[in-house]
Design a protein around this motif. Structure first.
Motif, PDB file in Angstrom:
ATOM      1  N   GLU A  73     -18.056 -54.240 -54.720  1.00  0.00           N
ATOM      2  CA  GLU A  73     -17.709 -54.765 -56.044  1.00  0.00           C
ATOM      3  C   GLU A  73     -17.305 -56.243 -55.970  1.00  0.00           C
ATOM      4  OE1 GLU A  73     -14.114 -52.168 -54.699  1.00  0.00           O
ATOM      5  OE2 GLU A  73     -16.312 -52.192 -54.507  1.00  0.00           O
ATOM      6  N   GLU A  74     -16.726 -56.661 -54.832  1.00  0.00           N
ATOM      7  CA  GLU A  74     -16.396 -58.075 -54.657  1.00  0.00           C
ATOM      8  C   GLU A  74     -17.672 -58.900 -54.519  1.00  0.00           C
ATOM      9  OE1 GLU A  74     -12.079 -57.882 -52.378  1.00  0.00           O
ATOM     10  OE2 GLU A  74     -13.907 -57.659 -51.184  1.00  0.00           O
ATOM     11  N   ARG A  75     -18.629 -58.388 -53.774  1.00  0.00           N
ATOM     12  CA  ARG A  75     -19.887 -59.110 -53.595  1.00  0.00           C
ATOM     13  C   ARG A  75     -20.616 -59.270 -54.929  1.00  0.00           C
ATOM     14  NH1 ARG A  75     -20.565 -55.413 -49.240  1.00  0.00           N
ATOM     15  NH2 ARG A  75     -22.541 -54.633 -50.079  1.00  0.00           N
ATOM     16  N   ARG A  76     -20.606 -58.229 -55.739  1.00  0.00           N
ATOM     17  CA  ARG A  76     -21.285 -58.328 -57.045  1.00  0.00           C
ATOM     18  C   ARG A  76     -20.569 -59.332 -57.942  1.00  0.00           C
ATOM     19  NH1 ARG A  76     -24.945 -56.465 -60.490  1.00  0.00           N
ATOM     20  NH2 ARG A  76     -25.906 -55.296 -58.813  1.00  0.00           N
ATOM     21  N   LEU A  77     -19.249 -59.298 -57.948  1.00  0.00           N
ATOM     22  CA  LEU A  77     -18.503 -60.249 -58.762  1.00  0.00           C
ATOM     23  C   LEU A  77     -18.853 -61.680 -58.374  1.00  0.00           C
ATOM     24  CD1 LEU A  77     -16.226 -60.969 -60.804  1.00  0.00           C
ATOM     25  CD2 LEU A  77     -14.624 -60.805 -58.879  1.00  0.00           C
ATOM     26  N   LEU A  78     -18.877 -61.963 -57.076  1.00  0.00           N
ATOM     27  CA  LEU A  78     -19.190 -63.313 -56.628  1.00  0.00           C
ATOM     28  C   LEU A  78     -20.633 -63.684 -56.961  1.00  0.00           C
ATOM     29  CD1 LEU A  78     -17.382 -63.482 -53.159  1.00  0.00           C
ATOM     30  CD2 LEU A  78     -16.535 -64.142 -55.416  1.00  0.00           C
ATOM     31  N   ALA A  79     -21.546 -62.760 -56.765  1.00  0.00           N
ATOM     32  CA  ALA A  79     -22.951 -63.028 -57.089  1.00  0.00           C
ATOM     33  C   ALA A  79     -23.107 -63.347 -58.568  1.00  0.00           C
ATOM     34  CB  ALA A  79     -23.822 -61.839 -56.698  1.00  0.00           C
ATOM     35  N   GLU A  80     -22.419 -62.596 -59.427  1.00  0.00           N
ATOM     36  CA  GLU A  80     -22.503 -62.817 -60.877  1.00  0.00           C
ATOM     37  C   GLU A  80     -21.911 -64.169 -61.265  1.00  0.00           C
ATOM     38  OE1 GLU A  80     -22.291 -58.122 -62.347  1.00  0.00           O
ATOM     39  OE2 GLU A  80     -20.490 -59.391 -62.351  1.00  0.00           O
ATOM     40  N   ARG A  81     -20.795 -64.546 -60.648  1.00  0.00           N
ATOM     41  CA  ARG A  81     -20.156 -65.805 -61.025  1.00  0.00           C
ATOM     42  C   ARG A  81     -20.908 -67.017 -60.491  1.00  0.00           C
ATOM     43  NH1 ARG A  81     -13.580 -64.478 -61.121  1.00  0.00           N
ATOM     44  NH2 ARG A  81     -13.715 -63.246 -63.049  1.00  0.00           N
ATOM     45  N   ILE A  82     -21.490 -66.898 -59.320  1.00  0.00           N
ATOM     46  CA  ILE A  82     -22.337 -67.988 -58.818  1.00  0.00           C
ATOM     47  C   ILE A  82     -23.522 -68.188 -59.754  1.00  0.00           C
ATOM     48  CG2 ILE A  82     -23.910 -68.673 -56.955  1.00  0.00           C
ATOM     49  CD1 ILE A  82     -21.943 -67.201 -55.027  1.00  0.00           C
ATOM     50  N   GLU A  83     -24.143 -67.095 -60.162  1.00  0.00           N
ATOM     51  CA  GLU A  83     -25.281 -67.180 -61.084  1.00  0.00           C
ATOM     52  C   GLU A  83     -24.848 -67.780 -62.424  1.00  0.00           C
ATOM     53  OE1 GLU A  83     -29.317 -66.820 -61.991  1.00  0.00           O
ATOM     54  OE2 GLU A  83     -28.242 -66.597 -60.080  1.00  0.00           O
ATOM     55  N   ALA A  84     -23.684 -67.377 -62.921  1.00  0.00           N
ATOM     56  CA  ALA A  84     -23.187 -67.895 -64.192  1.00  0.00           C
ATOM     57  C   ALA A  84     -22.879 -69.385 -64.097  1.00  0.00           C
ATOM     58  CB  ALA A  84     -21.943 -67.129 -64.618  1.00  0.00           C
ATOM     59  N   ARG A  85     -22.330 -69.820 -62.962  1.00  0.00           N
ATOM     60  CA  ARG A  85     -22.022 -71.250 -62.798  1.00  0.00           C
ATOM     61  C   ARG A  85     -23.292 -72.089 -62.892  1.00  0.00           C
ATOM     62  NH1 ARG A  85     -20.929 -75.755 -63.188  1.00  0.00           N
ATOM     63  NH2 ARG A  85     -19.645 -77.091 -61.868  1.00  0.00           N
ATOM     64  N   VAL A  86     -24.379 -71.583 -62.314  1.00  0.00           N
ATOM     65  CA  VAL A  86     -25.640 -72.319 -62.302  1.00  0.00           C
ATOM     66  C   VAL A  86     -26.343 -72.264 -63.654  1.00  0.00           C
ATOM     67  CG1 VAL A  86     -27.964 -72.340 -61.315  1.00  0.00           C
ATOM     68  CG2 VAL A  86     -25.976 -72.071 -59.814  1.00  0.00           C
ATOM     69  N   THR A  87     -26.353 -71.098 -64.272  1.00  0.00           N
ATOM     70  CA  THR A  87     -27.157 -70.937 -65.492  1.00  0.00           C
ATOM     71  C   THR A  87     -26.442 -71.407 -66.748  1.00  0.00           C
ATOM     72  OG1 THR A  87     -26.411 -68.633 -65.701  1.00  0.00           O
ATOM     73  CG2 THR A  87     -28.491 -69.030 -64.536  1.00  0.00           C
ATOM     74  N   THR A  88     -25.120 -71.275 -66.802  1.00  0.00           N
ATOM     75  CA  THR A  88     -24.392 -71.700 -68.002  1.00  0.00           C
ATOM     76  C   THR A  88     -23.885 -73.120 -67.895  1.00  0.00           C
ATOM     77  OG1 THR A  88     -22.165 -71.003 -67.269  1.00  0.00           O
ATOM     78  CG2 THR A  88     -23.591 -69.324 -68.301  1.00  0.00           C
TER      79      THR A  88
END
Length: 311
Positions: A73-88
């Protein structure tokens, strides 16, 4: 040739350690040509902040945790936030919901500018130094303080901590910002000291006088605003817009501050890059410019007496 970004599922599956995610985040941030300036200045630092704050780890200590294996769940959270930082292209603090001044944590969201005022650094440097401040008032003698344009309330909270005997008023024109400030005042348990007020600069303060006024008003000029990258455009524009040359509110504050200062007090004000304009327009005033880690003349102190307050 550009390559498609890995899916969040793939990143969650393939990356295992904090080191893996840090390296991946830096690569993604560099490839996306992100902008910084909300507490970090490089892709490396921004990635470290995103990872550490997301995992509730100390934000200034990366090395001991680099090879720690992360839970799914930590890995998914980090993956989601890295993606959000780039896309948003939103500032990282909006993704984690937190920002820091000299290590003190505050809640932030898109209702307020991400706090990064030089004034926080100045308060810590002047009041926690061995010899005390050479120009700011004795913190134990301050009985009243004002934070104009309080935003998230971070400077008002710090004022309450540095001036334990003071009643602190914090003013903002944005109702949304005051809601965030209310959260931070409660989080830091200074409700008994800090009063949040809605209004345009000094308007809600008739008859009040203060031993110190601190303010980080909007001071970005229109040319700079027009060239803002997405990270800065994500913040409330009213928190940046200082008029054509950036000094509209600073002028008003200088012209009105004397009516709200006690003898022996003074004004601590952040203005960005407008020193030359200000000194040319107010040649009769003696500004004390304060050096910080990133600037030599972004903040000034001016005494109540210099502003015309009589003892």
């Amino acid at each position: 040739m550009t390559h498609p970004s890995p899916t969040i599922d793939a990143v969650t599956r393939e990356l295992q350690t904090l080191r893996d995610f840090w390296r991946y985040a830096i690569s993604r941030f560099n490839a996306a040509d992100l902008s910084y300036g909300h507490g970090t200045t490089t892709a490396s630092d921004d990635a470290a902040f995103l990872l550490l704050d997301s995992l509730d780890l100390p934000i200034d200590v990366l090395d001991p945790f680099l090879d720690a294996r992360l839970l799914p769940e930590e890995r998914r959270l980090l993956a989601e936030r890295i993606e959000a930082r780039v896309t948003t292209r939103k500032p990282t603090s909006y993704l984690t919901g937190r920002a820091y001044i000299q290590g003190v944590r505050f809640h932030v969201d898109e209702r307020v500018i991400v706090p990064r005022s030089h004034i926080g650094e100045i308060l810590f440097t002047e009041y926690l130094g061995e010899d005390g401040s050479g120009f700011l008032p004795d913190p134990l003698m301050v009985e009243s303080a004002l934070d104009l344009c309080t935003g998230s309330g971070c400077l008002a909270v710090l004022a309450a901590k540095f001036f334990p005997a003071a009643e602190v008023d914090a003013v903002d024109l944005s109702a949304d910002a005051l809601e965030v400030a209310k959260l931070n005042v409660a989080e830091h348990a200074v409700e008994a000291q800090v009063r949040l007020l809605s209004g345009d600069l000094f308007a809600p303060l008739k008859g009040r006088r203060y031993d110190i006024i601190i303010t980080n008003p909007p001071y970005v000029d229109h040319e700079a605003l027009a060239g803002y990258p997405p990270e800065f455009r994500a913040e409330p524009v009213m928190a940046h817009d200082g008029g054509e040359d950036g000094l509209d509110l600073v002028r008003r504050i200088l012209e009105e501050a004397a009516d709200y200062l006690n003898p022996g007090g003074g004004l601590l004000c952040e203005i960005g890059s407008g020193r030359e304009i200000l000194e040319e327009e107010f040649p009769e005033l003696e500004f004390h410019w304060i050096e910080t880690a990133e600037s030599q003349d972004a903040v000034f102190w001016i005494s109540a007496e210099e502003l015309g307050v009589e003892d």
